[in-house]
Structure formats: structure tokens, C-alpha cells
Design an enzyme around this catalytic site. Structure first.
Site, mmCIF file in Angstrom:
data_model
loop_
_atom_site.group_PDB
_atom_site.id
_atom_site.type_symbol
_atom_site.label_atom_id
_atom_site.label_comp_id
_atom_site.label_asym_id
_atom_site.label_seq_id
_atom_site.Cartn_x
_atom_site.Cartn_y
_atom_site.Cartn_z
ATOM 1 N N LYS A 99 1.502 -1.895 1.196
ATOM 2 C CA LYS A 99 2.324 -1.008 1.778
ATOM 3 C C LYS A 99 3.614 -0.775 0.801
ATOM 4 C CE LYS A 99 1.181 -2.144 7.055
ATOM 5 N NZ LYS A 99 0.356 -3.332 6.479
ATOM 6 N N ARG A 100 3.331 -0.441 -0.289
ATOM 7 C CA ARG A 100 4.334 -0.106 -1.311
ATOM 8 C C ARG A 100 4.802 1.382 -0.907
ATOM 9 N NH1 ARG A 100 4.155 -5.212 -1.544
ATOM 10 N NH2 ARG A 100 4.246 -6.102 -3.646
#
Length: 281
Positions: A99-100
Site C-alpha cells: 500500500k505504498r
């Protein structure tokens, strides 16, 4: 290095051949304990190795949650690196759940970490957060196109807090979540059998008929199993887009460990249930 065949093409093939299922690898402390393992690097290694060896040649897609490895520092990252390499060697696809989300050179560095061929954590796709603006994802989008990998963009997540952002309405009357879906549809336009840029859409959200889920890309759907959704719910939630759904199951499969045969039987059952539900649409 030459690029891979596009992620969307490889994903469609993998799900057709192995069944439409993604198994999340989430070695949190309580699950390690259920397996009789310690919440330490030895337990992490044993857990991960068992999952990879039991399911790597059977399941289409795996989604390791990076945080559960990162919490052990460099030794945990080493376990993750080996798992990614071994899963891909077994013919499975790996979606890194990290989830960058950032801007500019930082987003580019995140993309290089997970989507550049030859990187230690090179994966087939990456989960990303667009809430610094969809355009902030451009370095990851560009590298994914170049390398034949994919992205899963957080669009309509199943956590209750997500609605305050994702269902907020813009000045043009469209919600933020719907805006993200529209961006993905544009990325995937004209791609066959489907594009490589997907959305994360919770399987527990109920009726989503007010959203256009036909993005011509994969829809990663957490929530099957322990979170309460079932395979039978998928057509009701996703409608005509259900054939592109990648249902994610974690505890529903992993709680049957450490017995490899029980893990395989559980994964096969979930895949069969999803296949049956989707084929009836």
C-alpha cells in the site's frame, strides 16, 4: 531485461488454469500462535516456508502483507524476499501488499523496490494508495507498463473508516472512489483479455451498483472467509464485473495449517466455490 507479458494477461491465464483465488500471507502473531509457532523469526520462517511449499504450485495468486515481515527487521525482509522468489518460481503470481503512496522521486523509489525486474522484492503487482492524488502514482504506472507488472489501487476498501475519504463527493458530483475507478478504466482502455491496473474493492461492501466497476482490469476483493463474505456474495457485489474479481482469502485458508494437506484442501475448496459462483453469472 525484456519486459514480462502484461500482468493482466498473465493473471487471466493463472486464474483460468489454477482457479480464481488469491491467498493472503499474513503471519500475524495470533496466527503464528495457532500454528504452535513463536512470534519470532524462526516462527515466521517456518510459517512462510510451509505456505509456499504447500500451495505455491496450486494457487494462482499470493498476496504477502509486507508489514508482517517488516516488523522483524532485515531478517523478516529476507524471509519475504525468499518467499517471493520461490512463489514465482512455482508459477504463482505475487501481489505485494505494501500500500505504498507518495510523490515524485519517493514514489519512483517505491516502484523500483517492487516493480523493477531484478530487485530483491520484485513482484508481479503492488497495492498502492492514490490519496495524494491519482497523478502521484505516475512513476509506478509508468514502471508497471515498462516491466509488465501491475498495480492494485485502493478504491473502495472494506474498512469502515475508508468511506469518509472514498465516498466523499467532489465538486463535479462524483465520489473519490468512483474517480479512482474512472482513472483505472482509462489506463486499461483497449487491453485484452484485461488490463494490468486494478482496484481494491471489498467483498463485504454489499450493493455497489452505483459504482462502475467495469474498469477492464482486475478487482482485488478482500473479505472472503473470516471477514464474513462468501463466494456466493461475489455476483451480488460485483455484478457484471465479477469475472475479473480476484477474491482474497487469508485466515480462511491459513487457519488450517500447519498441515500441508489441510491447507491445500481448503484452498481448493475456496477456488471451487468462487468458480461455481462466477460461472453462474
Amino acid at each position: 531485461m525484456s519486459p514480462l507479458e502484461p500482468f493482466g494477461t498473465r493473471l487471466r491465464t493463472a486464474m483460468d488454469e489454477r482457479g480464481p483465488l488469491c491467498v493472503g500471507i499474513d503471519p500475524h502473531a495470533s496466527l503464528l500462535s495457532e500454528w504452535g509457532l513463536g512470534d519470532d523469526i524462526a516462527g515466521l520462517e517456518r510459517f512462510t516456508r510451509t505456505v509456499v511449499e504447500a500451495l505455491g504450485e496450486q494457487v494462482a495468486v499470493f498476496k504477502p502483507q509486507s508489514a508482517f515481515f517488516e516488523r522483524f527487521g532485515s531478517r523478516g525482509i529476507a524471509v519475504l524476499e525468499r518467499a517471493v522468489v520461490d512463489l514465482r518460481a512455482a508459477g504463482a503470481l505475487v501481489v505485494m501488499d505494501a500500500k505504498r503512496g507518495d510523490i515524485g522521486s519517493t514514489m519512483a523509489a517505491y516502484a523500483e523496490t517492487f516493480l523493477r525486474k531484478g530487485a530483491p522484492l520484485f513482484s508481479d503487482a503492488l497495492t498502492v494508495s492514490p490519496y495524494l492524488g491519482y497523478g502521484s502514482l505516475k512513476p509506478a504506472v509508468d514502471l508497471a507498463r515498462e516491466s509488465g507488472t501491475g498495480l492494485f489501487v485502493l478504491a473502495l476498501t472494506s474498512n469502515p473508516e475508508g468511506a469518509e475519504v472514498q465516498r466523499a463527493v467532489r465538486e463535479d458530483g462524483r465520489s473519490i472512489g468512483a474517480t479512482m475507478l474512472a482513472h483505472l478504466a482509462a489506463e486499461n482502455a483497449g487491453q485484452t483479455p484485461m488490463g494490468s491496473f486494478g482496484a481494491v474493492v471489498g467483498a463485504t461492501l454489499g450493493d455497489l451498483s452505483s459504482f462502475d466497476l467495469a474498469v477492464n482490469g482486475p478487482l482485488l476483493a478482500p473479505g472472503i472467509g473470516a471477514q464474513g463474505a462468501t463466494a456466493a456474495d461475489l455476483p451480488k457485489v460485483f455484478g457484471a464485473a465479477v469475472r475479473n474479481v480476484v477474491p482474497n482469502v487469508s485466515r480462511g485458508v491459513l487457519r488450517h495449517g500447519p498441515d500441508p494437506a489441510a491447507l491445500r484442501a481448503s484452498a481448493e475448496r475456496f477456488a471451487d466455490e468462487v468458480r461455481s459462483a462466477v460461472s453462474g453469472v
